[in-house]
Design an enzyme around this catalytic site. Sequence first.
Site, PDB file in Angstrom:
ATOM      1  N   PHE A  58       0.810  -1.214   0.000  1.00  0.00           N
ATOM      2  CA  PHE A  58       0.000   0.000   0.000  1.00  0.00           C
ATOM      3  C   PHE A  58       0.845   1.267   0.000  1.00  0.00           C
ATOM      4  O   PHE A  58       0.289   2.362   0.061  1.00  0.00           O
ATOM      5  CB  PHE A  58      -0.929   0.027   1.227  1.00  0.00           C
ATOM      6  CG  PHE A  58      -1.777  -1.201   1.348  1.00  0.00           C
ATOM      7  CD1 PHE A  58      -2.699  -1.527   0.357  1.00  0.00           C
ATOM      8  CD2 PHE A  58      -1.655  -2.032   2.450  1.00  0.00           C
ATOM      9  CE1 PHE A  58      -3.485  -2.663   0.473  1.00  0.00           C
ATOM     10  CE2 PHE A  58      -2.436  -3.170   2.566  1.00  0.00           C
ATOM     11  CZ  PHE A  58      -3.354  -3.490   1.576  1.00  0.00           C
ATOM     12  N   HIS A  69      26.433  18.598   3.647  1.00  0.00           N
ATOM     13  CA  HIS A  69      26.640  19.856   2.930  1.00  0.00           C
ATOM     14  C   HIS A  69      26.325  19.700   1.439  1.00  0.00           C
ATOM     15  O   HIS A  69      27.129  20.021   0.578  1.00  0.00           O
ATOM     16  CB  HIS A  69      28.081  20.334   3.120  1.00  0.00           C
ATOM     17  CG  HIS A  69      28.457  20.565   4.540  1.00  0.00           C
ATOM     18  ND1 HIS A  69      28.520  21.819   5.109  1.00  0.00           N
ATOM     19  CD2 HIS A  69      28.794  19.692   5.526  1.00  0.00           C
ATOM     20  CE1 HIS A  69      28.881  21.720   6.381  1.00  0.00           C
ATOM     21  NE2 HIS A  69      29.047  20.428   6.661  1.00  0.00           N
ATOM     22  N   HIS A  73      21.868  24.235   1.928  1.00  0.00           N
ATOM     23  CA  HIS A  73      22.078  23.707   3.272  1.00  0.00           C
ATOM     24  C   HIS A  73      22.554  24.791   4.227  1.00  0.00           C
ATOM     25  O   HIS A  73      23.066  25.834   3.810  1.00  0.00           O
ATOM     26  CB  HIS A  73      23.073  22.541   3.262  1.00  0.00           C
ATOM     27  CG  HIS A  73      24.469  22.923   2.872  1.00  0.00           C
ATOM     28  ND1 HIS A  73      24.908  22.910   1.562  1.00  0.00           N
ATOM     29  CD2 HIS A  73      25.541  23.330   3.617  1.00  0.00           C
ATOM     30  CE1 HIS A  73      26.181  23.288   1.515  1.00  0.00           C
ATOM     31  NE2 HIS A  73      26.576  23.551   2.753  1.00  0.00           N
ATOM     32  N   ASP A  75      25.049  25.815   7.327  1.00  0.00           N
ATOM     33  CA  ASP A  75      26.272  25.510   8.067  1.00  0.00           C
ATOM     34  C   ASP A  75      26.110  25.949   9.516  1.00  0.00           C
ATOM     35  O   ASP A  75      25.763  27.101   9.789  1.00  0.00           O
ATOM     36  CB  ASP A  75      27.461  26.268   7.475  1.00  0.00           C
ATOM     37  CG  ASP A  75      27.950  25.685   6.163  1.00  0.00           C
ATOM     38  OD1 ASP A  75      27.549  24.569   5.818  1.00  0.00           O
ATOM     39  OD2 ASP A  75      28.746  26.364   5.480  1.00  0.00           O
ATOM     40  N   HIS A  79      30.735  23.240  12.393  1.00  0.00           N
ATOM     41  CA  HIS A  79      31.330  22.838  11.114  1.00  0.00           C
ATOM     42  C   HIS A  79      32.781  23.271  10.995  1.00  0.00           C
ATOM     43  O   HIS A  79      33.573  22.608  10.323  1.00  0.00           O
ATOM     44  CB  HIS A  79      30.493  23.435   9.977  1.00  0.00           C
ATOM     45  CG  HIS A  79      31.088  23.319   8.612  1.00  0.00           C
ATOM     46  ND1 HIS A  79      31.641  22.152   8.125  1.00  0.00           N
ATOM     47  CD2 HIS A  79      31.215  24.235   7.610  1.00  0.00           C
ATOM     48  CE1 HIS A  79      32.070  22.347   6.886  1.00  0.00           C
ATOM     49  NE2 HIS A  79      31.841  23.608   6.551  1.00  0.00           N
ATOM     50  N   HIS A 207      33.701  31.230   6.785  1.00  0.00           N
ATOM     51  CA  HIS A 207      33.622  30.121   7.733  1.00  0.00           C
ATOM     52  C   HIS A 207      34.370  30.469   9.024  1.00  0.00           C
ATOM     53  O   HIS A 207      33.853  30.266  10.133  1.00  0.00           O
ATOM     54  CB  HIS A 207      34.251  28.859   7.131  1.00  0.00           C
ATOM     55  CG  HIS A 207      33.439  28.183   6.079  1.00  0.00           C
ATOM     56  ND1 HIS A 207      33.431  28.590   4.760  1.00  0.00           N
ATOM     57  CD2 HIS A 207      32.607  27.105   6.139  1.00  0.00           C
ATOM     58  CE1 HIS A 207      32.644  27.797   4.055  1.00  0.00           C
ATOM     59  NE2 HIS A 207      32.128  26.886   4.867  1.00  0.00           N
TER      60      HIS A 207
END
Length: 257
Positions: A58, A69, A73, A75, A79, A207
Amino acid sequence: MSLVTALTAGLAQGDLRVIDLTNTLSAQTPALRLPEPFPNLIDFSLEEVAAYDDKGPFWKHHNIHTGEHIGTHLDAPVHWATGRDGKDVSQIEPARLIGPAAVLDVSAAVEDDPDFLLEIDHVTAWEAEHGALPTNGWLLLRTGWDRYSDDQEAFVNADEKGSHTPGVSAECARWLAEETQLSGFGVETVGIDQGNAAQLDPPFPVHHYLLGRDKYGITSLQNLDRLPPTGALIVVSPLPIVGGTASPCRVFALLEG
């Protein structure tokens, strides 16, 4: 009228538009490719488990396989080395994931220079025209790069000298991290740093500085050309992965009119 009632009415009556800022997620979604000897994350894929058959008469369902990543997405601070003692994806407060959007359009400059770097002067010029960057808001960098979002080669734009995609200078990244009250920074490219950001000082400064100061990054955004410089509200919805350094997410903008 309460704020929630006004929001609901605006959506129902079409006075409030919802714009999807997310790239689709499939095996063809472009992804970052690290040079040797560094290993890469796996691409997204679906594994069929049942499809209205003996394994599931079903229903149909899949396992999903993906790196954190991949695609559009978020961060999280953990990270990066500078944020290693910070939050994982599951620990980010929901209120930090909803906020006003400041859209800075540098697409004309990127057309002439794919290695374009955002500088402090670009941001302060935007502020002189539109007001200060919003508290708990998101700076979204419109570069026009989303036109390559279905083409791995063009999206990464690499040659023997590296990857040529726009980003942010080290000085500007530090300034955004230390001198603003932003929640985060969003881009249309594969990563929140310039393609050749390994050559900057420090390497990968967005970053380094933003994740180290409890600010967050969103990649591979779409449709920023449909947003005004100010006036939109964005909603970022990552999976609350315990220990996760990132998560594929759906990102929406709410806009009047």
